[in-house]
Scaffold this motif. Structure first.
Motif, PDB file in Angstrom:
ATOM      1  N   MET A  76       0.829  -1.213   0.000  1.00  0.00           N
ATOM      2  CA  MET A  76       0.000   0.000   0.000  1.00  0.00           C
ATOM      3  C   MET A  76       0.859   1.258   0.000  1.00  0.00           C
ATOM      4  O   MET A  76       2.037   1.231   0.347  1.00  0.00           O
ATOM      5  CB  MET A  76      -0.925   0.013   1.216  1.00  0.00           C
ATOM      6  CG  MET A  76      -0.217   0.245   2.526  1.00  0.00           C
ATOM      7  SD  MET A  76      -1.379   0.148   3.907  1.00  0.00           S
ATOM      8  CE  MET A  76      -0.334   0.742   5.242  1.00  0.00           C
ATOM      9  N   SER A  77       0.235   2.353  -0.383  1.00  0.00           N
ATOM     10  CA  SER A  77       0.858   3.671  -0.286  1.00  0.00           C
ATOM     11  C   SER A  77       0.479   4.275   1.053  1.00  0.00           C
ATOM     12  O   SER A  77      -0.677   4.185   1.477  1.00  0.00           O
ATOM     13  CB  SER A  77       0.366   4.579  -1.409  1.00  0.00           C
ATOM     14  OG  SER A  77       0.729   4.056  -2.658  1.00  0.00           O
ATOM     15  N   ARG A  78       1.460   4.885   1.704  1.00  0.00           N
ATOM     16  CA  ARG A  78       1.213   5.509   3.004  1.00  0.00           C
ATOM     17  C   ARG A  78       1.222   7.032   2.855  1.00  0.00           C
ATOM     18  O   ARG A  78       1.631   7.551   1.826  1.00  0.00           O
ATOM     19  CB  ARG A  78       2.299   5.095   3.988  1.00  0.00           C
ATOM     20  CG  ARG A  78       2.231   3.629   4.363  1.00  0.00           C
ATOM     21  CD  ARG A  78       3.459   3.221   5.186  1.00  0.00           C
ATOM     22  NE  ARG A  78       3.319   1.931   5.804  1.00  0.00           N
ATOM     23  CZ  ARG A  78       3.407   0.768   5.192  1.00  0.00           C
ATOM     24  NH1 ARG A  78       3.627   0.735   3.896  1.00  0.00           N
ATOM     25  NH2 ARG A  78       3.273  -0.364   5.835  1.00  0.00           N
ATOM     26  N   GLY A  79       0.802   7.718   3.889  1.00  0.00           N
ATOM     27  CA  GLY A  79       0.846   9.180   3.862  1.00  0.00           C
ATOM     28  C   GLY A  79      -0.020   9.775   2.769  1.00  0.00           C
ATOM     29  O   GLY A  79       0.396  10.691   2.068  1.00  0.00           O
ATOM     30  N   CYS A  80      -1.208   9.249   2.616  1.00  0.00           N
ATOM     31  CA  CYS A  80      -2.108   9.667   1.544  1.00  0.00           C
ATOM     32  C   CYS A  80      -2.727  11.034   1.821  1.00  0.00           C
ATOM     33  O   CYS A  80      -3.026  11.370   2.961  1.00  0.00           O
ATOM     34  CB  CYS A  80      -3.237   8.660   1.397  1.00  0.00           C
ATOM     35  SG  CYS A  80      -2.666   6.991   1.169  1.00  0.00           S
ATOM     36  N   ALA A  81      -2.947  11.767   0.758  1.00  0.00           N
ATOM     37  CA  ALA A  81      -3.697  13.014   0.859  1.00  0.00           C
ATOM     38  C   ALA A  81      -5.150  12.664   1.152  1.00  0.00           C
ATOM     39  O   ALA A  81      -5.665  11.645   0.668  1.00  0.00           O
ATOM     40  CB  ALA A  81      -3.589  13.795  -0.442  1.00  0.00           C
ATOM     41  N   THR A  82      -5.801  13.482   1.941  1.00  0.00           N
ATOM     42  CA  THR A  82      -7.211  13.271   2.282  1.00  0.00           C
ATOM     43  C   THR A  82      -7.947  14.599   2.219  1.00  0.00           C
ATOM     44  O   THR A  82      -7.332  15.669   2.220  1.00  0.00           O
ATOM     45  CB  THR A  82      -7.382  12.688   3.699  1.00  0.00           C
ATOM     46  OG1 THR A  82      -6.922  13.652   4.659  1.00  0.00           O
ATOM     47  CG2 THR A  82      -6.633  11.381   3.867  1.00  0.00           C
ATOM     48  N   VAL A  83      -9.257  14.503   2.179  1.00  0.00           N
ATOM     49  CA  VAL A  83     -10.112  15.678   2.283  1.00  0.00           C
ATOM     50  C   VAL A  83     -11.163  15.421   3.358  1.00  0.00           C
ATOM     51  O   VAL A  83     -11.402  14.279   3.739  1.00  0.00           O
ATOM     52  CB  VAL A  83     -10.804  16.027   0.947  1.00  0.00           C
ATOM     53  CG1 VAL A  83      -9.820  16.589  -0.062  1.00  0.00           C
ATOM     54  CG2 VAL A  83     -11.549  14.836   0.374  1.00  0.00           C
ATOM     55  N   SER A  84     -11.760  16.493   3.804  1.00  0.00           N
ATOM     56  CA  SER A  84     -12.845  16.437   4.787  1.00  0.00           C
ATOM     57  C   SER A  84     -14.177  16.584   4.048  1.00  0.00           C
ATOM     58  O   SER A  84     -14.225  17.216   2.988  1.00  0.00           O
ATOM     59  CB  SER A  84     -12.667  17.600   5.775  1.00  0.00           C
ATOM     60  OG  SER A  84     -13.871  17.895   6.424  1.00  0.00           O
ATOM     61  N   PRO A  85     -15.251  16.052   4.601  1.00  0.00           N
ATOM     62  CA  PRO A  85     -16.556  16.235   3.964  1.00  0.00           C
ATOM     63  C   PRO A  85     -16.940  17.708   3.816  1.00  0.00           C
ATOM     64  O   PRO A  85     -17.708  18.079   2.937  1.00  0.00           O
ATOM     65  CB  PRO A  85     -17.541  15.528   4.890  1.00  0.00           C
ATOM     66  CG  PRO A  85     -16.722  14.670   5.777  1.00  0.00           C
ATOM     67  CD  PRO A  85     -15.346  15.240   5.815  1.00  0.00           C
ATOM     68  N   ASP A  86     -16.372  18.563   4.668  1.00  0.00           N
ATOM     69  CA  ASP A  86     -16.703  19.988   4.644  1.00  0.00           C
ATOM     70  C   ASP A  86     -15.782  20.821   3.757  1.00  0.00           C
ATOM     71  O   ASP A  86     -15.966  22.030   3.643  1.00  0.00           O
ATOM     72  CB  ASP A  86     -16.695  20.548   6.073  1.00  0.00           C
ATOM     73  CG  ASP A  86     -17.747  19.882   6.937  1.00  0.00           C
ATOM     74  OD1 ASP A  86     -18.864  19.635   6.425  1.00  0.00           O
ATOM     75  OD2 ASP A  86     -17.459  19.587   8.109  1.00  0.00           O
TER      76      ASP A  86
END
Length: 142
Positions: free
Chosen positions: A73-83
């Protein structure tokens, strides 16, 4: 428009100790290109893609039934918030060269948003097209 308005809340996840073979079956069964890797607590540990399985497992002649997802797997992934605003997702996708982002709320995965989700909304056509161009440019330069 907010991420929550376009995200898919029915996200399929896989655990880090699960096999690459299971991840491949889930990807195929649910017709997705990537799975968030989460523990029982639904906290994001990484992402595994169909490409990860091919390049980091199959191509190196490892047995997918014996290879844990945590190894490929890839670690340290970019994420977003529902808001977050959807424009943030397009910028992160372009910056990180990904077509999908996990949506995290309170540290837990609550959904996923893809470049195609953004493009289908017709409200972010230009942003989605620009993100895809940037992703494709960098792939071609490698």
């Amino acid at each position: 428009m907010l991420i929550r308005d376009l995200m898919n809340p029915s996200v399929v996840t896989v655990e880090p100790a699960s096999s690459a073979a299971l991840a491949a079956r889930l990807i195929s069964r649910h017709n997705v290109g990537a799975l968030p890797v989460c523990g029982n607590d639904r906290r994001l540990r990484g992402m595994v893609t169909d490409r990860d399985i091919i390049l980091r497992c199959i191509a190196s002649e490892d047995d997918p039934a014996q290879t844990p997802v945590r190894d490929i797997m890839s670690r340290g992934c970019a994420t977003v918030s529902p808001d977050d605003d959807c424009r943030r997702a397009t910028h992160l996708m372009a910056e990180h060269q990904v077509r999908r982002l996990p949506v995290v709320d309170g540290g837990k995965v609550v959904g996923i948003i893809s470049l195609s989700d953004l493009a289908r909304s017709h409200r972010y056509d230009m942003e989605a097209a620009q993100a895809l161009c940037e992703i494709s440019e960098n792939v071609l330069q490698k």
